[in-house]
Design an enzyme around this catalytic site. Structure first.
Site, PDB file in Angstrom:
ATOM      1  N   GLU A   3      -8.746   5.448  -6.292  1.00 50.12           N
ATOM      2  CA  GLU A   3      -7.478   4.751  -6.447  1.00 50.12           C
ATOM      3  C   GLU A   3      -7.561   3.686  -7.530  1.00 50.12           C
ATOM      4  OE1 GLU A   3      -6.046   3.206  -2.771  1.00 50.12           O
ATOM      5  OE2 GLU A   3      -5.641   5.178  -1.940  1.00 50.12           O
ATOM      6  N   CYS A  12      -4.438  -5.806  -1.286  1.00 47.83           N
ATOM      7  CA  CYS A  12      -5.848  -6.104  -1.047  1.00 47.83           C
ATOM      8  C   CYS A  12      -6.265  -5.624   0.341  1.00 47.83           C
ATOM      9  CB  CYS A  12      -6.062  -7.615  -1.166  1.00 47.83           C
ATOM     10  SG  CYS A  12      -7.742  -8.149  -0.865  1.00 47.83           S
TER      11      CYS A  12
END
EC number: 2.1.1.192
Length: 361
Positions: A102, A347
């Site tokens: 990713e 995050c």
């Protein structure tokens, strides 16, 4: 029909060209029997035009282009995009071996930040992080890191201004590849080191090794080091980051102080706020005591939920109170509200799964 001996032989080279410097490309071009000036053309097409195949280089002689089709450039394939309401885009990228990683493109005004992965999976197994739940598979090569930046830049048709090594993996466990990628991103692609941040949970000896590296390529080390602290004391850190059980928080902070002294660069500390666990006033006081006299900055990150764990995000009032408590102790602090929540790109949420929110490729 017998060959005349003048036709170019098909070139095979298992090492991708992406990530090589101009002198390295010159050596490669000359080894193919071509004039050295072709290296400058190759360099421009690799890093300015972001080609995926050498056959795209129209300025090369046709016969030579055809002979180069089997030479890997080192580019990935976008297999999925997911978009958050803020405009952040998470990319699933297929590598040459079929593995998926990713990368995230994060817009902010006229700036574009790319969050890159440095490993396939992660061995740190942080309790709040989706990536660590899937375990570690392998390191990424320099070209696989560089490709993430070029892919986002190409997709957005906008120059990347900042890079954060905060995607999948622990960058300091793949330090040679990370530094090689930064050299290329800085010196070949033109992204300033001061716009690059490398994040780590803290690996014994590795922050010192990074500090003593001092140079990236032929330039001084100037990127930002971000340490994932996430706790004001050893007990909470051991719960959140299992690998820290063998690395006392006092030793980590001493290594960070040494880093500041050697490099002259301040350290950023990342601190994920988890409701009821590390967001209380007394914990803000503990954190301030830890960092007293330290040339540093604290990024407070309200927790981004994942399905596998029960942690909760604190209220905005609690987040603001924690930040204010640090400021009263003269700790430099910024609250980072993640932009990628709607795309599972915030995050701690990266795990290389397909999202249901996609754009056409």
């Amino acid at each position: 029909m017998a060959r005349s001996g003048l036709e170019p032989q098909t070139v095979t080279d298992a090492t991708p060209l992406l990530g090589r410097s101009l002198p390295e490309l010159q050596d490669w071009v000359v080894a193919q029997g071509q004039p050295s000036y072709r290296a400058k053309q190759l360099y421009q097409w690799l890093y300015e035009r972001s080609i995926h195949n050498l056959a795209e280089i129209s300025v090369f002689p046709k016969a030579w282009r055809q002979s180069l089709q089997a030479v890997p450039v080192g580019r990935s394939q976008i297999v999925d995009r997911s978009v958050s309401p803020s405009g952040t885009i998470k990319y699933l990228l297929r590598l040459h071996d079929g593995e998926i990683i990713e990368a995230v493109g994060i817009p902010s005004g006229d700036r574009l930040t790319v969050c890159v992965s440095s490993q396939l999976g992660c061995a740190m197994a942080c309790d709040f992080c989706a990536t660590g739940k899937g375990g570690f598979r392998r390191h990424l090569a320099p070209h696989e890191i560089i490709d993430q930046v070029l892919t986002v830049q190409e997709d957005w048709q906008q120059r990347v201004s900042n890079i954060v090594f905060m995607g999948m993996g622990e960058p300091l466990l793949n330090l040679d590849a990370v530094l090689a990628a930064i050299r290329c991103l800085n010196q070949d692609i033109g992204i300033g080191q001061r716009g690059i941040t490398v994040s780590t949970v803290g690996i014994p000896g590795h922050i010192r090794r990074l500090a003593e590296t001092k140079r990236v390529g032929d330039r001084p080390l100037q990127f930002t080091l971000a340490v994932s602290l996430h706790a004001p004391n050893q007990a909470i850190r051991d719960r959140l980051i299992p690998s820290s059980r063998h690395y006392p928080i006092t030793d980590l902070l001493q290594e960070c102080r040494d880093y500041v002294q050697i490099t002259g660069r301040r350290v950023t500390f990342e601190y994920i706020l988890l409701a009821g666990l590390n967001d209380q006033p007394e914990q803000a006081e503990q954190l301030a005591q830890l960092l007293r006299g330290f040339q540093s900055h604290v990024n407070l990150i309200p927790y981004n939920p994942i399905d596998e764990v029960e942690y909760q995000r604190p209220s905005k009032a609690r987040v603001d109170a924690f930040a204010d408590a640090l400021r009263q102790q003269r700790v430099a602090v910024t609250v980072r509200w993640s932009k990628g929540l709607g795309a599972d790109a915030a995050c701690g949420q990266l795990r290389a799964n397909r999202s249901t929110a996609t754009l056409p490729a």
